[in-house]
Design an enzyme around this catalytic site. Structure first.
Site, PDB file in Angstrom:
ATOM      1  N   HIS A   1      53.152 -23.005 -59.346  1.00 31.80           N
ATOM      2  CA  HIS A   1      54.354 -22.983 -60.181  1.00 31.80           C
ATOM      3  C   HIS A   1      54.040 -22.210 -61.458  1.00 31.80           C
ATOM      4  O   HIS A   1      52.873 -21.936 -61.753  1.00 31.80           O
ATOM      5  CB  HIS A   1      54.794 -24.411 -60.534  1.00 31.80           C
ATOM      6  CG  HIS A   1      53.783 -25.105 -61.403  1.00 31.80           C
ATOM      7  ND1 HIS A   1      52.667 -25.721 -60.880  1.00 31.80           N
ATOM      8  CD2 HIS A   1      53.702 -25.227 -62.743  1.00 31.80           C
ATOM      9  CE1 HIS A   1      51.935 -26.200 -61.875  1.00 31.80           C
ATOM     10  NE2 HIS A   1      52.541 -25.912 -63.026  1.00 31.80           N
TER      11      HIS A   1
ATOM     12  N   HIS B   1      51.931 -17.655 -66.401  1.00 32.30           N
ATOM     13  CA  HIS B   1      50.921 -17.491 -65.359  1.00 32.30           C
ATOM     14  C   HIS B   1      51.132 -18.540 -64.276  1.00 32.30           C
ATOM     15  O   HIS B   1      51.873 -19.500 -64.470  1.00 32.30           O
ATOM     16  CB  HIS B   1      49.509 -17.646 -65.957  1.00 32.30           C
ATOM     17  CG  HIS B   1      49.258 -19.038 -66.460  1.00 32.30           C
ATOM     18  ND1 HIS B   1      49.711 -19.476 -67.697  1.00 32.30           N
ATOM     19  CD2 HIS B   1      48.645 -20.109 -65.874  1.00 32.30           C
ATOM     20  CE1 HIS B   1      49.358 -20.738 -67.860  1.00 32.30           C
ATOM     21  NE2 HIS B   1      48.729 -21.153 -66.769  1.00 32.30           N
TER      22      HIS B   1
END
Length: 179
Positions: free
Chosen positions: A37, A120
């Protein structure tokens, strides 16, 4: 007390590509591909009343879907690497969504996020005995992959198990991007 955070889900086909980069780095604890995620705002361990207030506050977000681009691998932690991550290009819609979530969390009484937002996807968490040289070697071999793009059509409120530093993550509530 639930441990909560908001994030973007990573589509299955991109998760599959990222999962092919696993391995080859001793001391890495690889994240399960189902748990990939992009964290927008870590909320932390909170009581049920605050969790309900957060869940209802997030419905105020009114934004359009936008594209998210993953581009290459890097690490966090410098000389003491802590994680290997897939880098995400910080687009204007992504930064604006994250900033709005930050403002909303402060309105419900949470402290400001202490770290600068660096988008990220965490692929591996690293133990203290992983050297920066090992990480550099890994990144030189596996660090490049063709950019992957997906359309973020919603963000979600996730819950995580306390104290484990990882998943499984559960989607508690989805919030569509439909403005």
């Amino acid at each position: 007390m639930p441990r909560l955070f908001t994030g973007l889900e990573i589509p299955a086909e991109i998760s599959q590509t990222l999962s092919s980069l696993r391995g080859g780095l001793p001391g890495a604890r690889w994240v399960d591909p189902d748990d990939y995620h992009l964290t927008l705002r870590f909320i932390g361990d909170i009581d049920g009343v605050t969790a309900n207030e957060i869940a209802s506050t997030l419905f105020r977000v009114n934004r359009k879907p936008f594209e998210v681009t993953l581009q290459g691998l890097s690490s966090f932690g410098g000389k003491k690497p802590r994680a290997v991550v897939a880098s995400v290009v910080p687009s204007k819609p992504l930064i604006e969504l994250q900033a709005e979530l930050e403002r909303l969390m402060q309105r419900v009484g949470l402290d400001p996020e202490g770290r600068k937002f660096t988008p990220h996807v965490t692929l591996a968490r690293l133990r203290g005995d992983v050297s920066s040289r090992d990480v550099a070697d890994y990144l030189s071999i596996r660090g490049y992959f063709p950019s992957k793009v997906f359309k973020a059509e919603r963000f979600v409120l996730y819950s995580a198990r306390a104290s484990t530093g990882g998943g499984p993550y559960i989607v508690e509530a989805p919030y569509e991007l439909t403005a």
